[in-house]
Scaffold this motif. Structure first.
Motif, short mmCIF file in Angstrom:
data_model
loop_
_atom_site.label_atom_id
_atom_site.label_comp_id
_atom_site.label_asym_id
_atom_site.label_seq_id
_atom_site.Cartn_x
_atom_site.Cartn_y
_atom_site.Cartn_z
N ARG A 1 -17.63 3.19 -4.56
CA ARG A 1 -16.98 4.17 -5.44
C ARG A 1 -17.90 5.35 -5.76
O ARG A 1 -17.55 6.19 -6.59
CB ARG A 1 -16.59 3.51 -6.77
CG ARG A 1 -15.50 2.49 -6.65
CD ARG A 1 -15.21 1.90 -8.01
NE ARG A 1 -14.45 2.80 -8.85
CZ ARG A 1 -13.14 2.72 -9.03
NH1 ARG A 1 -12.47 1.77 -8.45
NH2 ARG A 1 -12.52 3.57 -9.79
N GLN B 1 -4.97 6.12 -9.41
CA GLN B 1 -4.71 7.47 -9.95
C GLN B 1 -4.20 8.43 -8.87
O GLN B 1 -4.49 8.25 -7.69
CB GLN B 1 -5.97 8.02 -10.57
CG GLN B 1 -7.16 7.96 -9.67
CD GLN B 1 -8.41 8.31 -10.41
OE1 GLN B 1 -8.85 9.43 -10.35
NE2 GLN B 1 -8.97 7.38 -11.13
N ALA C 1 0.43 0.45 -11.41
CA ALA C 1 -1.01 0.41 -11.11
C ALA C 1 -1.22 0.66 -9.62
O ALA C 1 -1.63 -0.23 -8.87
CB ALA C 1 -1.58 -0.96 -11.52
N LEU C 2 -0.92 1.88 -9.18
CA LEU C 2 -1.07 2.22 -7.75
C LEU C 2 -2.29 3.09 -7.52
O LEU C 2 -2.44 3.69 -6.46
CB LEU C 2 0.19 2.94 -7.26
CG LEU C 2 1.49 2.13 -7.28
CD1 LEU C 2 2.69 3.01 -6.95
CD2 LEU C 2 1.43 0.96 -6.32
N LYS D 1 -1.74 8.74 -7.00
CA LYS D 1 -0.57 8.12 -6.37
C LYS D 1 0.41 7.61 -7.42
O LYS D 1 1.61 7.81 -7.31
CB LYS D 1 -1.00 6.91 -5.54
CG LYS D 1 -1.49 7.25 -4.16
CD LYS D 1 -1.78 5.96 -3.42
CE LYS D 1 -2.64 6.23 -2.21
NZ LYS D 1 -3.08 5.00 -1.58
N ARG E 1 -16.42 8.82 -5.97
CA ARG E 1 -15.49 8.97 -7.09
C ARG E 1 -16.26 9.08 -8.41
O ARG E 1 -15.90 9.84 -9.29
CB ARG E 1 -14.53 7.78 -7.13
CG ARG E 1 -13.58 7.77 -5.95
CD ARG E 1 -12.63 6.64 -6.02
NE ARG E 1 -11.95 6.61 -7.30
CZ ARG E 1 -10.97 5.76 -7.59
NH1 ARG E 1 -10.57 4.89 -6.70
NH2 ARG E 1 -10.40 5.78 -8.77
N LEU F 1 0.85 -1.19 0.00
CA LEU F 1 0.00 0.00 0.00
C LEU F 1 0.88 1.25 0.00
O LEU F 1 1.77 1.39 0.83
CB LEU F 1 -0.91 -0.01 1.23
CG LEU F 1 -2.04 0.99 1.19
CD1 LEU F 1 -3.09 0.60 0.15
CD2 LEU F 1 -2.68 1.09 2.55
N ILE F 2 0.66 2.11 -0.96
CA ILE F 2 1.39 3.38 -0.99
C ILE F 2 0.53 4.41 -0.25
O ILE F 2 -0.66 4.56 -0.55
CB ILE F 2 1.67 3.84 -2.45
CG1 ILE F 2 2.41 2.76 -3.25
CG2 ILE F 2 2.42 5.16 -2.48
CD1 ILE F 2 3.87 2.55 -2.95
N GLY G 1 -3.66 2.54 -13.68
CA GLY G 1 -4.86 2.45 -12.83
C GLY G 1 -5.27 1.03 -12.51
O GLY G 1 -4.45 0.22 -12.08
N GLY G 2 -6.53 0.73 -12.74
CA GLY G 2 -7.07 -0.58 -12.38
C GLY G 2 -6.84 -1.68 -13.42
O GLY G 2 -7.45 -2.74 -13.33
N ARG H 1 -19.57 0.20 -12.92
CA ARG H 1 -18.67 0.18 -11.75
C ARG H 1 -19.44 0.51 -10.48
O ARG H 1 -19.15 -0.03 -9.42
CB ARG H 1 -17.51 1.16 -11.95
CG ARG H 1 -16.58 0.72 -13.05
CD ARG H 1 -15.26 1.41 -13.00
NE ARG H 1 -14.32 0.69 -12.13
CZ ARG H 1 -13.02 0.96 -12.06
NH1 ARG H 1 -12.50 1.90 -12.79
NH2 ARG H 1 -12.24 0.28 -11.25
N1 UDP Z 1 -3.60 0.43 -5.53
C1 UDP Z 1 -2.35 0.07 -5.05
N2 UDP Z 1 -1.82 0.74 -4.00
C2 UDP Z 1 -2.46 1.78 -3.43
C3 UDP Z 1 -3.73 2.16 -3.93
C4 UDP Z 1 -4.29 1.47 -5.00
O1 UDP Z 1 -1.72 -0.85 -5.57
O2 UDP Z 1 -1.93 2.35 -2.49
C5 UDP Z 1 -4.16 -0.30 -6.68
C6 UDP Z 1 -5.50 -0.95 -6.44
O3 UDP Z 1 -5.32 -2.17 -5.78
C7 UDP Z 1 -5.99 -1.14 -7.86
C8 UDP Z 1 -5.33 -0.01 -8.62
O4 UDP Z 1 -4.40 0.59 -7.72
O5 UDP Z 1 -5.48 -2.33 -8.38
C9 UDP Z 1 -6.28 1.01 -9.15
O6 UDP Z 1 -6.89 1.62 -8.08
P1 UDP Z 1 -8.15 2.55 -8.27
O7 UDP Z 1 -9.36 1.75 -8.57
O8 UDP Z 1 -8.18 3.43 -7.05
O9 UDP Z 1 -7.70 3.46 -9.51
P2 UDP Z 1 -8.32 3.74 -10.94
O10 UDP Z 1 -8.50 2.45 -11.67
O11 UDP Z 1 -9.62 4.45 -10.73
O12 UDP Z 1 -7.26 4.60 -11.52
#
Ligand code: UDP
Length: 261
Positions: free
Chosen positions: A229, A171, A168-169, A173, A232, A137-138, A195-196, A222
């Motif tokens: 969500r 958006q 993929a952390l 972050k 968001r 987790l970041i 992202g996801g 979603r």
């Molecule tokens: N994620 C992660 N570390 C974090 C926060 C999110 O690895 O600290 C991952 C989360 O598990 C998911 C991905 O980031 O696999 C996308 O997260 P989110 O749905 O928030 O982002 P989006 O797809 O809307 O950009």
């Protein structure tokens, strides 16, 4: 027009082919490049976070991942081509396989990056996946839960020597993480915030059916899947649309005032 500015963020109007050509050149270059897959939520976040807005505008390519950006561009009188993060990920893996380019997968929940790597191996048997890890987790300040987490992640990536890094952390972050650490990643030529995407590829989260995606109703799918969500999704739909409308009206008033002297 090559770039369309929406709420102060420049988004590239490029076809998938044009993006792949650019990436091909990036891989040959001495420099490092950063690709963003933006959606309306990014722009809503950037409105409140100047640092994030600057990072988005600093990116070498910002593609329109969300259909909301395409609609907003149209409303502002511009054309914008949509390239989803998941599609871009697939095509970049195909390019990496063809060009023998090593890739690294960073992010998503425990085990998801590794599951993603398994799916990729089935689809791209010659793709060189030199690493796959969740990254843990970041925290919102960009640090990891353990003291040396980022240094350890960077060390592992440097030892694996990928040329393309998929991050993929989530958006904000992931973009901040790339912006802060890209220079420390010695072998990486191209870093992409996805992202996801790993969740979709690994199958831990289902993607909306194509018809819903084409109708711009991915957010509804979603919302049904992940009611948590809602805030968001509200940001991505209502707040985003309202902000674009407000901005257009303000710009029009400014122009009229300027013309009247
Ligand atoms: N994620 C992660 N570390 C974090 C926060 C999110 O690895 O600290 C991952 C989360 O598990 C998911 C991905 O980031 O696999 C996308 O997260 P989110 O749905 O928030 O982002 P989006 O797809 O809307 O950009």
């Amino acid at each position: 027009m090559d770039k369309v500015e929406i709420l102060g963020v420049k988004i590239d109007n490029l076809s998938l082919q044009e993006v792949l050509e650019k990436v091909g050149n990036f891989l040959e270059s001495k420099n490092k490049y950063f690709i963003v897959t933006a959606n309306p939520e990014f722009l809503v976040a950037a409105k409140k976070d100047k640092n994030f807005k600057d990072i988005l505008n600093y990116a070498d390519i910002a593609v329109a991942d969300g259909v909301g950006l395409v609609y907003a561009a149209k409303f502002l009188g511009h054309k914008l081509q949509r390239i989803t993060g998941v599609d871009l990920f697939g095509y970049l893996c195909e390019l990496a396989e063809k060009t023998d380019t090593p890739v690294y997968l960073l992010g998503a929940g425990e085990g998801v990056a590794q599951q993603t790597a398994e799916v990729l191996k089935q689809n791209f048997p010659n793709l060189k996946i030199v690493g796959a890890e969740s990254g843990g987790l970041i925290l919102s300040n960009g640090e990891t839960q353990t003291a040396n987490g980022n240094a350890e992640i960077i060390n592992r990536i440097n030892l694996a020597k990928p040329k393309i890094l998929f991050v993929a952390l989530g958006q904000v972050k992931q973009e901040k993480w790339i912006f802060k650490h890209l220079d420390q990643l010695s072998s990486v030529k191209v870093a992409v915030g996805v992202g996801g995407t790993f969740d979709f590829v690994a199958g831990t989260v289902a993607r909306a059916p194509e018809l819903m995606r084409n109708l711009g109703l991915e957010w509804l799918y979603r919302l049904i899947q992940e009611p948590g969500r809602a805030k968001r999704i509200f940001n991505a739909t209502v707040i985003f649309s309202f902000s674009v409308l407000k901005n257009k009206v303000i710009n029009k008033i400014k122009k009229t005032n300027a013309a009247e002297g």
